[in-house]
Design a protein around this motif. Structure first.
Motif, mmCIF file in Angstrom:
data_model
loop_
_atom_site.group_PDB
_atom_site.id
_atom_site.type_symbol
_atom_site.label_atom_id
_atom_site.label_comp_id
_atom_site.label_asym_id
_atom_site.label_seq_id
_atom_site.Cartn_x
_atom_site.Cartn_y
_atom_site.Cartn_z
ATOM 1 N N PHE A 113 9.633 -5.256 -21.360
ATOM 2 C CA PHE A 113 8.367 -5.766 -19.467
ATOM 3 C C PHE A 113 7.149 -4.936 -20.548
ATOM 4 N N ASP A 114 5.485 -5.736 -20.168
ATOM 5 C CA ASP A 114 5.044 -4.759 -20.368
ATOM 6 C C ASP A 114 4.819 -3.773 -18.661
ATOM 7 N N LEU A 115 4.667 -2.913 -19.012
ATOM 8 C CA LEU A 115 5.160 -1.627 -17.741
ATOM 9 C C LEU A 115 3.884 -1.147 -17.154
ATOM 10 N N PRO A 116 2.519 -0.849 -18.047
ATOM 11 C CA PRO A 116 2.040 -0.449 -17.119
ATOM 12 C C PRO A 116 1.254 -1.768 -16.368
ATOM 13 N N THR A 117 1.183 -3.397 -16.384
ATOM 14 C CA THR A 117 1.540 -4.048 -15.319
ATOM 15 C C THR A 117 2.640 -3.888 -14.225
ATOM 16 N N PHE A 118 3.964 -3.909 -14.457
ATOM 17 C CA PHE A 118 5.013 -3.791 -13.971
ATOM 18 C C PHE A 118 5.293 -2.629 -13.277
ATOM 19 N N TYR A 119 4.777 -1.352 -13.000
ATOM 20 C CA TYR A 119 4.901 -0.551 -12.723
ATOM 21 C C TYR A 119 4.318 0.072 -11.439
ATOM 22 N N PRO A 120 3.172 -0.627 -11.264
ATOM 23 C CA PRO A 120 2.056 -1.190 -10.288
ATOM 24 C C PRO A 120 2.938 -1.802 -9.186
ATOM 25 N N GLN A 121 3.248 -3.179 -9.898
ATOM 26 C CA GLN A 121 3.798 -3.559 -8.233
ATOM 27 C C GLN A 121 5.102 -3.763 -8.287
#
Length: 263
Positions: A113-121
């Motif tokens: 995953f692209d974690l900087p995008t995933f975690y805010p979601q």
């Protein structure tokens, strides 16, 4: 990433291991409510079908429609194909509203995953303050010393064909970014260790090796990793004890945390 699995989606669904009840018995009591789970990168639903026993509804998403075709059909699991990078509007329309999800899970997938995008979601979706995220990986299968000797050589040959995110699996998710508080009853957020035990014959073992993304990548480049030499050596090692079936163990490493006051 999903394209790497399309050609072997059926074999993936057949030979990839299911997860032990001990894992879910550890995770599921950590959420106060059991209404909704988002299982991200569900593949062919190995985790989703187990989560369905504990939660009223499971939304299981994947970027590969081919993988989802072979997912186990369970009444309270809804499989959804998504784009690789979902917008917040797609999150809201396909998963749920803000603070609506009890548990987010990722089984053998979060390293892609692209974690900087995933975690805010994740932080937007999880119920505050006790919504939980649980992500786990499993490392290479353990059979016996004879098979391990051949496997180590096979793993070295396969190495150049793995994509770089695979490294965090080899590191047992110790190094993956995981900015979440420890859940109640725990003093850290992992990794916690579990294991999968599965009885396999040699054909199933070979099918598992062929389900690797590294195997498919090599195949696309004209390289057969499971060469005749490796097949012969694996066969000899496997049959050394005269038993056609073996207990195969996959170590599992779980990271688990709650949203807490991080949002």
């Amino acid at each position: 990433m999903a394209e790497l699995y399309i050609k072997q989606a059926l074999m993936y669904s057949k030979v990839r291991p299911s997860y032990p009840e001990e894992l879910f018995n550890f995770i599921t009591p950590k959420t106060p409510c059991h209404d909704l789970v988002w299982d991200v990168g569900t593949g062919s639903g190995q985790a989703a079908k187990s989560l369905a026993k504990y939660y009223k509804n499971v939304i299981a998403t994947d970027t590969s429609p081919k993988q989802l075709e072979f997912a186990a059909k369970v009444p309270n699991v809804r499989y959804i194909h998504t784009s690789a990078k979902m917008s917040m509007s797609e999150i809201e329309s396909k998963i749920g509203a803000e603070s609506s999800v009890d548990l987010v899970t990722s089984a053998q997938a979060m390293h892609w995953f692209d974690l900087p995008t995933f975690y805010p979601q994740v932080k937007w979706l999880l119920k505050k303050p006790n919504g939980v995220i649980a992500a786990w990986c499993y490392t290479m299968p353990q059979v016996n010393n004879s098979v391990a000797t051949i496997f180590e050589k096979f793993d070295i040959v396969s190495g150049p064909y793995w994509e770089s995110p695979r490294k965090v699996v080899d590191e047992k998710y110790k190094t993956i970014d995981f900015p979440f508080e420890a859940v109640d009853g725990c003093d850290h957020n992992g990794p916690f260790e579990f294991k999968i035990e599965k009885v396999m014959d040699l054909d199933s073992y070979f099918t598992y090796l062929k389900s690797w993304s590294a195997y498919q990548t090599a195949k696309e480049k004209g390289v057969e990793l499971l060469s005749e030499d490796f097949v012969d050596k694996f066969t000899s090692a496997w049959n050394e004890d005269g038993k056609s079936e073996k207990k195969v163990t996959y170590p599992i490493y779980l990271r688990i945390g709650k949203i807490g006051n991080l949002y």
